[in-house]
Design a protein around this motif. Structure first.
Motif, PDB file in Angstrom:
ATOM      1  N   ASN A  54      -4.655  -1.849  -7.383  1.00 27.30           N
ATOM      2  CA  ASN A  54      -4.529  -2.782  -6.872  1.00 27.30           C
ATOM      3  C   ASN A  54      -4.490  -4.091  -7.623  1.00 27.30           C
ATOM      4  O   ASN A  54      -4.929  -3.643  -9.221  1.00 27.30           O
ATOM      5  CB  ASN A  54      -5.969  -2.408  -5.966  1.00 27.30           C
ATOM      6  CG  ASN A  54      -6.015  -1.761  -4.766  1.00 27.30           C
ATOM      7  OD1 ASN A  54      -5.377  -1.515  -4.278  1.00 27.30           O
ATOM      8  ND2 ASN A  54      -6.915  -1.510  -4.539  1.00 27.30           N
ATOM      9  N   THR A  85     -12.847  -7.316  -4.133  1.00 31.10           N
ATOM     10  CA  THR A  85     -11.661  -7.087  -3.107  1.00 31.10           C
ATOM     11  C   THR A  85     -11.689  -7.930  -2.342  1.00 31.10           C
ATOM     12  O   THR A  85     -10.227  -7.954  -1.598  1.00 31.10           O
ATOM     13  CB  THR A  85     -12.241  -5.328  -3.306  1.00 31.10           C
ATOM     14  OG1 THR A  85     -12.194  -4.499  -4.197  1.00 31.10           O
ATOM     15  CG2 THR A  85     -10.874  -5.449  -1.642  1.00 31.10           C
ATOM     16  N   GLN A 110       2.155   2.271  -3.667  1.00 32.79           N
ATOM     17  CA  GLN A 110       0.892   1.556  -4.633  1.00 32.79           C
ATOM     18  C   GLN A 110       1.136   3.538  -4.598  1.00 32.79           C
ATOM     19  O   GLN A 110       1.107   4.065  -5.161  1.00 32.79           O
ATOM     20  CB  GLN A 110       0.020   1.227  -4.335  1.00 32.79           C
ATOM     21  CG  GLN A 110      -0.205  -0.567  -5.510  1.00 32.79           C
ATOM     22  CD  GLN A 110      -1.349  -0.879  -4.724  1.00 32.79           C
ATOM     23  OE1 GLN A 110      -1.504  -1.311  -3.507  1.00 32.79           O
ATOM     24  NE2 GLN A 110      -1.830  -2.128  -5.382  1.00 32.79           N
ATOM     25  N   LYS A 160       1.018  -1.085  -0.315  1.00 28.78           N
ATOM     26  CA  LYS A 160      -0.037  -0.191  -0.014  1.00 28.78           C
ATOM     27  C   LYS A 160       0.645   1.579  -0.254  1.00 28.78           C
ATOM     28  O   LYS A 160       0.360   2.192  -0.276  1.00 28.78           O
ATOM     29  CB  LYS A 160      -1.074  -0.118   1.120  1.00 28.78           C
ATOM     30  CG  LYS A 160      -1.936  -0.980   0.635  1.00 28.78           C
ATOM     31  CD  LYS A 160      -2.861  -0.997   0.216  1.00 28.78           C
ATOM     32  CE  LYS A 160      -4.128  -2.243  -0.592  1.00 28.78           C
ATOM     33  NZ  LYS A 160      -4.237  -2.617  -2.108  1.00 28.78           N
TER      34      LYS A 160
END
Length: 180
Positions: free
Chosen positions: A38, A61, A31, A28
Motif C-alpha cells: 500500500n 490508512t 497489488q 488491489k
C-alpha cells in the motif's frame, strides 16, 4: 442556474467517487499480483497540506483513504463540468486523465512527499498511469451518462450548427447555450 450548478457538482462528486472505487479495485488486484505494498503518499500529502502530524498504522490508512477518495470525488466535478459543456467521450476522458495525473504530481511534489515521475522506476510509472487512466475513463463514462440526460452542452450545440471551426460562425445565442 443554481440548481443546474448543484446538479453538475453532485453528478461530478458521484462520478469521481465511482471512478475512485473502480481504480481502487484495480489497484488491489494489481497489488495482489505484483506484491506491491500500500502507498501512504496520499496520507502524507494531506497531512502536509493541512499541517497535521504524520500518522502511522490504521490512522495513516484512514488519512490515505480520505485523500484518495476526496481528491477523486472533487476532481470528478471537473469531469462533470466538461461533460455538461459538451466535452464528452474517450478524448475528453483522456484529457481528464492527464489532469488527474498532473494534480497528483503537483500536490506530491509541492509538499515534498513525491518525486518527479521522470525519476521513478518505469514499472511504477506505468502502473500509476494505468490506474489513473482507469479512474479517468470510469469517471468520464459516469459523468457523460449523467450529463446526457440534460441534453447537449453548449459546445455540442455550437458544433451542431456548423461542424468544425469556422471564422465566420459565431457562438450559439446566449439564451440557447444551455437549452433554455
Amino acid at each position: 442556474m443554481a440548481g443546474r450548478a448543484a446538479r453538475v457538482v453532485g453528478q461530478g462528486l458521484a462520478a469521481g467517487a465511482v471512478g475512485a472505487v473502480v481504480m481502487t479495485v484495480g489497484e488491489k488486484v494489481e497489488q495482489r499480483w505484483t506484491g506491491r505494498p500500500n502507498s501512504y503518499v496520499p496520507a502524507r500529502v494531506l497531512e502536509r497540506l493541512v499541517g497535521a502530524d504524520e500518522q502511522t498504522g490504521a490512522r495513516s490508512t484512514a488519512v490515505s483513504w480520505t485523500m484518495h477518495y476526496g481528491q477523486a470525488a472533487l476532481l470528478g466535478v471537473v469531469r462533470s463540468v466538461m461533460a455538461h459543456a459538451g466535452l464528452r467521450g474517450p478524448l475528453a476522458s483522456a484529457k481528464f486523465t492527464v489532469l488527474r495525473l498532473t494534480t497528483d504530481q503537483v500536490l506530491e511534489n509541492a509538499t515534498g512527499v513525491g518525486a518527479p515521475p521522470q525519476t521513478w522506476p518505469r514499472g511504477e510509472l506505468v502502473l500509476d498511469v494505468v490506474h489513473k487512466a482507469v479512474y479517468g475513463f470510469t469517471t468520464g463514462l459516469v459523468a457523460d451518462a449523467l450529463a446526457v440526460k440534460d441534453g447537449p452542452g453548449p459546445g455540442q450545440r455550437h458544433a451542431a450548427a456548423v461542424p468544425g471551426r469556422h471564422a465566420d460562425v459565431g457562438p450559439v445565442p446566449r439564451e440557447s447555450a444551455f437549452g433554455r
